[in-house]
Design a protein around this motif. Sequence first.
Motif, PDB file in Angstrom:
ATOM      1  N   GLY A 159      -9.397   9.387   2.427  1.00 51.70           N
ATOM      2  CA  GLY A 159     -10.192   8.163   2.311  1.00 51.70           C
ATOM      3  C   GLY A 159      -9.845   7.309   1.112  1.00 51.70           C
ATOM      4  O   GLY A 159     -10.688   6.539   0.633  1.00 51.70           O
ATOM      5  N   ILE A 160      -8.602   7.415   0.616  1.00 47.15           N
ATOM      6  CA  ILE A 160      -8.174   6.653  -0.563  1.00 47.15           C
ATOM      7  C   ILE A 160      -7.138   5.606  -0.160  1.00 47.15           C
ATOM      8  O   ILE A 160      -6.209   5.894   0.594  1.00 47.15           O
ATOM      9  CB  ILE A 160      -7.573   7.581  -1.632  1.00 47.15           C
ATOM     10  CG1 ILE A 160      -8.645   8.536  -2.165  1.00 47.15           C
ATOM     11  CG2 ILE A 160      -6.964   6.785  -2.777  1.00 47.15           C
ATOM     12  CD1 ILE A 160      -8.126   9.562  -3.154  1.00 47.15           C
ATOM     13  N   ALA A 161      -7.304   4.393  -0.669  1.00 47.02           N
ATOM     14  CA  ALA A 161      -6.313   3.328  -0.503  1.00 47.02           C
ATOM     15  C   ALA A 161      -5.728   3.000  -1.877  1.00 47.02           C
ATOM     16  O   ALA A 161      -6.473   2.772  -2.829  1.00 47.02           O
ATOM     17  CB  ALA A 161      -6.941   2.090   0.109  1.00 47.02           C
ATOM     18  N   ASN A 189     -11.400  -2.558   7.239  1.00 46.08           N
ATOM     19  CA  ASN A 189     -10.735  -3.105   6.065  1.00 46.08           C
ATOM     20  C   ASN A 189      -9.228  -3.161   6.294  1.00 46.08           C
ATOM     21  O   ASN A 189      -8.690  -2.540   7.215  1.00 46.08           O
ATOM     22  CB  ASN A 189     -11.076  -2.270   4.821  1.00 46.08           C
ATOM     23  CG  ASN A 189     -10.619  -0.835   4.963  1.00 46.08           C
ATOM     24  OD1 ASN A 189      -9.457  -0.505   4.752  1.00 46.08           O
ATOM     25  ND2 ASN A 189     -11.538   0.042   5.340  1.00 46.08           N
ATOM     26  N   LYS A 190      -8.525  -3.905   5.429  1.00 46.54           N
ATOM     27  CA  LYS A 190      -7.091  -4.110   5.612  1.00 46.54           C
ATOM     28  C   LYS A 190      -6.308  -2.807   5.493  1.00 46.54           C
ATOM     29  O   LYS A 190      -5.278  -2.632   6.151  1.00 46.54           O
ATOM     30  CB  LYS A 190      -6.568  -5.136   4.602  1.00 46.54           C
ATOM     31  CG  LYS A 190      -7.112  -6.555   4.819  1.00 46.54           C
ATOM     32  CD  LYS A 190      -6.515  -7.519   3.811  1.00 46.54           C
ATOM     33  CE  LYS A 190      -7.066  -8.927   3.962  1.00 46.54           C
ATOM     34  NZ  LYS A 190      -8.498  -9.012   3.542  1.00 46.54           N
ATOM     35  N   ALA A 191      -6.773  -1.869   4.647  1.00 52.30           N
ATOM     36  CA  ALA A 191      -6.078  -0.594   4.506  1.00 52.30           C
ATOM     37  C   ALA A 191      -6.118   0.181   5.815  1.00 52.30           C
ATOM     38  O   ALA A 191      -5.099   0.758   6.248  1.00 52.30           O
ATOM     39  CB  ALA A 191      -6.700   0.222   3.378  1.00 52.30           C
ATOM     40  N   ALA A 245      -1.220 -11.948   7.370  1.00 52.10           N
ATOM     41  CA  ALA A 245      -0.778 -10.885   8.273  1.00 52.10           C
ATOM     42  C   ALA A 245      -0.599  -9.573   7.512  1.00 52.10           C
ATOM     43  O   ALA A 245      -0.348  -9.551   6.307  1.00 52.10           O
ATOM     44  CB  ALA A 245       0.533 -11.272   8.947  1.00 52.10           C
ATOM     45  N   ILE A 246      -0.751  -8.478   8.258  1.00 51.73           N
ATOM     46  CA  ILE A 246      -0.424  -7.140   7.792  1.00 51.73           C
ATOM     47  C   ILE A 246       0.892  -6.767   8.464  1.00 51.73           C
ATOM     48  O   ILE A 246       1.067  -7.004   9.666  1.00 51.73           O
ATOM     49  CB  ILE A 246      -1.531  -6.144   8.176  1.00 51.73           C
ATOM     50  CG1 ILE A 246      -2.878  -6.597   7.594  1.00 51.73           C
ATOM     51  CG2 ILE A 246      -1.192  -4.737   7.694  1.00 51.73           C
ATOM     52  CD1 ILE A 246      -4.069  -5.847   8.156  1.00 51.73           C
ATOM     53  N   TYR A 272       0.848  -1.195   0.000  1.00 52.64           N
ATOM     54  CA  TYR A 272       0.000   0.000   0.000  1.00 52.64           C
ATOM     55  C   TYR A 272       0.882   1.244   0.000  1.00 52.64           C
ATOM     56  O   TYR A 272       1.885   1.309   0.729  1.00 52.64           O
ATOM     57  CB  TYR A 272      -0.904   0.002   1.229  1.00 52.64           C
ATOM     58  CG  TYR A 272      -2.039  -0.995   1.149  1.00 52.64           C
ATOM     59  CD1 TYR A 272      -3.349  -0.572   0.932  1.00 52.64           C
ATOM     60  CD2 TYR A 272      -1.807  -2.362   1.295  1.00 52.64           C
ATOM     61  CE1 TYR A 272      -4.399  -1.488   0.865  1.00 52.64           C
ATOM     62  CE2 TYR A 272      -2.852  -3.282   1.226  1.00 52.64           C
ATOM     63  CZ  TYR A 272      -4.135  -2.833   1.010  1.00 52.64           C
ATOM     64  OH  TYR A 272      -5.167  -3.739   0.940  1.00 52.64           O
ATOM     65  N   PHE A 273       0.487   2.230  -0.796  1.00 51.52           N
ATOM     66  CA  PHE A 273       1.305   3.425  -1.001  1.00 51.52           C
ATOM     67  C   PHE A 273       0.574   4.687  -0.537  1.00 51.52           C
ATOM     68  O   PHE A 273      -0.652   4.745  -0.545  1.00 51.52           O
ATOM     69  CB  PHE A 273       1.643   3.578  -2.485  1.00 51.52           C
ATOM     70  CG  PHE A 273       2.499   2.477  -3.047  1.00 51.52           C
ATOM     71  CD1 PHE A 273       3.879   2.620  -3.110  1.00 51.52           C
ATOM     72  CD2 PHE A 273       1.924   1.300  -3.516  1.00 51.52           C
ATOM     73  CE1 PHE A 273       4.668   1.599  -3.630  1.00 51.52           C
ATOM     74  CE2 PHE A 273       2.705   0.284  -4.034  1.00 51.52           C
ATOM     75  CZ  PHE A 273       4.085   0.437  -4.099  1.00 51.52           C
ATOM     76  N   ASP A 274       1.371   5.704  -0.171  1.00 53.32           N
ATOM     77  CA  ASP A 274       0.817   7.004   0.188  1.00 53.32           C
ATOM     78  C   ASP A 274       1.936   8.041   0.103  1.00 53.32           C
ATOM     79  O   ASP A 274       3.104   7.688  -0.075  1.00 53.32           O
ATOM     80  CB  ASP A 274       0.242   6.968   1.616  1.00 53.32           C
ATOM     81  CG  ASP A 274      -0.877   7.980   1.828  1.00 53.32           C
ATOM     82  OD1 ASP A 274      -0.914   8.990   1.093  1.00 53.32           O
ATOM     83  OD2 ASP A 274      -1.705   7.769   2.730  1.00 53.32           O
ATOM     84  N   THR A 275       1.562   9.310   0.212  1.00 56.03           N
ATOM     85  CA  THR A 275       2.557  10.376   0.282  1.00 56.03           C
ATOM     86  C   THR A 275       3.176  10.367   1.674  1.00 56.03           C
ATOM     87  O   THR A 275       2.660   9.712   2.594  1.00 56.03           O
ATOM     88  CB  THR A 275       1.916  11.746   0.016  1.00 56.03           C
ATOM     89  OG1 THR A 275       0.900  11.978   1.012  1.00 56.03           O
ATOM     90  CG2 THR A 275       1.281  11.797  -1.372  1.00 56.03           C
ATOM     91  N   ALA A 276       4.254  11.100   1.841  1.00 54.51           N
ATOM     92  CA  ALA A 276       4.938  11.124   3.132  1.00 54.51           C
ATOM     93  C   ALA A 276       4.033  11.657   4.242  1.00 54.51           C
ATOM     94  O   ALA A 276       4.132  11.232   5.393  1.00 54.51           O
ATOM     95  CB  ALA A 276       6.201  11.980   3.028  1.00 54.51           C
TER      96      ALA A 276
END
Length: 221
Positions: free
Chosen positions: A53-55, A191-193, A147-148, A41-45
């Motif tokens: 609310g975006i995964a 949810n997993k996110a 697992a996460i 899973y990716f995101d900004t710093a």
Amino acid sequence: MAGLEIELKAGLTASDSAKVARRLKRLTGEDGRRVALAAIYFDTADRRLSADGIAFRIRREGRQLVQTVKAGRSQLGGFHAVREANAPVGRSAPDLAAVSDAALRERLTGLIAGEGLAARFETRVSRRLWQVPHAHGLVEVALDRGAIRAGGRQDPVSEVEFELLGGSPEALFAVARSLIGDLPADLSIPNKAARGEALAEGEAWRPSVTAGRPTPPESGM
């Protein structure tokens, strides 16, 4: 491919997960299709996507890499509805051009504003899949164990997902009730996110498994 994902999720103990697998085998005559899933899973710093609310994930499904963007999730108990866009990709790096939903792609572009996306956490899951026909629709049932992982920490996964492939959401509740209605299933499971974000922040989610039956929606809902 873009669309609306409608599903019911519930946390289960390992023994109850095995019980559901046996019920599904009796119901369908199949052991379930097995697939290994490994997602990043990716995101900004500064976590702009999560805050909006975006995964954004890239998942290896068997031999294929699939990029998925999910947004606008609503949740009532274990019932989830979320807008999503899926596309096969050639490498484990975010590709905004592959987001088929134009409005979602524009929203992502504005949020990221030229900044790169970095890996935030990962999930590794062994999944078994069945398709269960019902008078009101077709439901895919997935049993997940895995697992996460984030920052050297990990959060175990043991859950069941009922996804509506076609027809009315009533089918979800009917199939779920027939399979887990007498089991102590946790319908408050996020949810997993969301669980991954909590883990990345050092706060692993803790299940609170209580007995409860999935309740069918009222007529017309």
